[in-house]
Design a protein around this motif. Structure first.
Motif, mmCIF file in Angstrom:
data_model
loop_
_atom_site.group_PDB
_atom_site.id
_atom_site.type_symbol
_atom_site.label_atom_id
_atom_site.label_comp_id
_atom_site.label_asym_id
_atom_site.label_seq_id
_atom_site.Cartn_x
_atom_site.Cartn_y
_atom_site.Cartn_z
ATOM 1 N N ALA A 1 1.797 -7.839 -2.807
ATOM 2 C CA ALA A 1 3.068 -7.886 -2.079
ATOM 3 C C ALA A 1 3.024 -6.934 -0.896
ATOM 4 N N VAL A 2 3.774 -7.261 0.153
ATOM 5 C CA VAL A 2 3.868 -6.422 1.348
ATOM 6 C C VAL A 2 5.245 -5.773 1.366
ATOM 7 N N LEU A 3 5.274 -4.425 1.402
ATOM 8 C CA LEU A 3 6.509 -3.653 1.392
ATOM 9 C C LEU A 3 6.609 -2.848 2.679
ATOM 10 N N ALA A 4 7.818 -2.602 3.117
ATOM 11 C CA ALA A 4 8.039 -1.896 4.383
ATOM 12 C C ALA A 4 7.891 -0.392 4.199
ATOM 13 N N ALA A 5 7.236 0.248 5.160
ATOM 14 C CA ALA A 5 7.103 1.701 5.160
ATOM 15 C C ALA A 5 8.417 2.347 5.603
ATOM 16 N N GLY A 6 8.653 3.577 5.137
ATOM 17 C CA GLY A 6 9.800 4.342 5.589
ATOM 18 C C GLY A 6 11.120 3.912 5.008
ATOM 19 N N ARG A 7 11.105 3.152 3.917
ATOM 20 C CA ARG A 7 12.365 2.776 3.264
ATOM 21 C C ARG A 7 12.164 2.777 1.754
#
Length: 435
Positions: free
Chosen positions: A334-340
């Protein structure tokens, strides 16, 4: 113990072929002895034909995405695996991370484990036949005690929430994580499901059928087509249960999540054996032999035992209790957003005892943090959990989750190898990418 009882003439081997007998005799060190000569005499070592069954009335649809499975198998819910269908863990959450199921898995999303194909059985013609030397009067097979579906529904009903899990669930990780090649269905962690089951306790059925104090084993048999592997016919799926387990918590189930069983999940009637490997929960059950001697079948001799360098030369005892495991409700890679912040969810379970704690690592196993348990842990079901994670730097990450149950069983870093790939219990590496 079962092998010794068999060699002493105190146990019957139902459907165990000559090859298996020779292997067991060799392991016991009795080949060439008078005892072995007697056991190999005509009629003693040959496979006994399984008892007659009521017929299966019909065949599965030809247009199923997996040959032999009746229900639709949407690609977003399932991964086809030969005659089986694996549940996708990421399908338990929507695109926004919201849960789409509760503790129990809806019937349409429940995984399917078939040795052959799903039979279509007319519930009005179905009968459950009990017979054998462990019943009063020791009736032979042609003097069986029978129950139809109405008879079972007239008995005191019981509801339980319980997991069904294939013994090979997690098998593929023996190869992908530990570099050991194993045969069989390459399950990841989706060969499992939880449901609410309704039916009558097997103890009640046995009591009504006339269980005696001398009963030792019960042998439930399914109505699915006979299983053939490597050119050898093993008969219909059947596996003995000791009477102690049969009288404890085993359910003769006719409903799943409040509705009558569907064909792929054992209609009209199946067994549910909490805490034990899935093969014990025989689907489409049509007969139960009750014996005053220990019983064998291929499913507790050839199959569902542990063989390998860390086990006795002749293999372990038949596998029963499931091991402790964890799974993320998240797609691999899975691809997750950085900084959140991300709320990670998962489920953990053990056949031996309720889950006591779950720990999660987001840095490849260097540091472990406690997850929040969201259910009251139970021995016969999984426990949902959550933990927050805020990754700041982009790149690849390896998530890990490990559970410990109330008996102190904790997932190890490496699972003990066995040649059939059963009972994988090591911590599973779950890769994701932060972007």
């Amino acid at each position: 113990m079962r092998r010794r009882q068999w060699l002493a003439g105190e146990a019957r081997a139902d459907g165990v072929d000559r090859r298996t007998l020779l292997r067991l005799l060799t392991a016991a060190g009795v080949l060439g002895t008078p005892a072995a000569a007697g056991l190999l005499a005509p009629g003693r070592a040959s496979a006994q034909a399984p008892a007659a069954h009521p017929p299966a009335f019909g065949s599965p649809r030809a247009d199923s995405p997996v040959s032999g499975i009746v229900k639709p198998l949407p690609a977003e819910w399932f991964v086809p695996r030969g005659t089986n269908a694996e549940m996708r863990w990421d399908a338990l959450r929507d695109a926004d991370g919201r849960a789409v199921t509760g503790r129990h898995i809806p019937v349409e999303r429940f995984f399917v484990r078939n040795h052959t194909s799903t039979p279509l059985i007319d519930p009005d013609r179905w009968r459950l036949r009990l017979f054998g030397s462990g019943l009063r009067g020791a009736p032979p097979a042609d003097r069986a005690v029978e129950f139809d579906l109405d008879d079972l529904r007239a008995l005191p009903a019981t509801r339980i929430g319980a997991l069904i899990e294939c013994a090979g669930n997690g098998r593929s990780y023996f190869t992908s994580q530990q570099g050991r090649t194993v045969p069989g269905t390459p399950w990841t962690l989706g060969g499992i499901g939880s449901a609410q089951w309704r039916g009558v306790r097997l103890a009640e059925v046995l009591r009504r059928a006339g269980l005696t104090r001398g009963a030792v084993d019960v042998l439930p048999a399914g109505l699915d087509p006979e299983f053939v592997a490597g050119g050898v016919g093993f008969g219909r799926v059947r596996r003995p249960l000791p009477v102690a387990k049969a009288l404890d918590d085993v359910l003769v189930a006719y409903e799943m999540n409040g509705e009558p069983l569907t064909p792929d999940h054992g209609a009209p009637v199946r067994l549910v054996v909490p805490g034990w490997i899935g093969i014990a929960s025989i689907k489409w059950v049509g007969s139960i032999e009750v014996a005053d001697q220990p019983l064998y079948s291929p499913w507790n001799t050839d199959f569902y035992r542990l063989f390998g360098p860390d086990y006795p030369a002749d293999g372990s005892a038949p596998v029963t209790t499931q091991v402790v495991k964890c799974a993320f409700e998240l797609a691999r890679d899975a691809v997750l957003a950085a900084g959140r912040s991300h709320r990670l969810h998962g489920r953990s379970w053990s056949g031996a005892a309720p889950v006591r704690r779950v720990e999660v690592s987001t840095d490849g196993g260097r540091r472990w943090l406690p997850a929040e348990l969201r259910d009251e842990p139970r021995a016969d079901n999984w426990t949902r959990w959550s933990i927050d994670w805020r990754p700041e730097r982009p790149g690849p990450y390896e998530l890990r989750a490990r559970a410990t149950d109330r008996r102190g069983n904790t997932q190890p870093e490496v699972a003990v190898f066995n040649r059939e790939g059963y009972l994988f219990d090591a911590v599973v590496v779950h890769p994701v990418t932060v972007a």
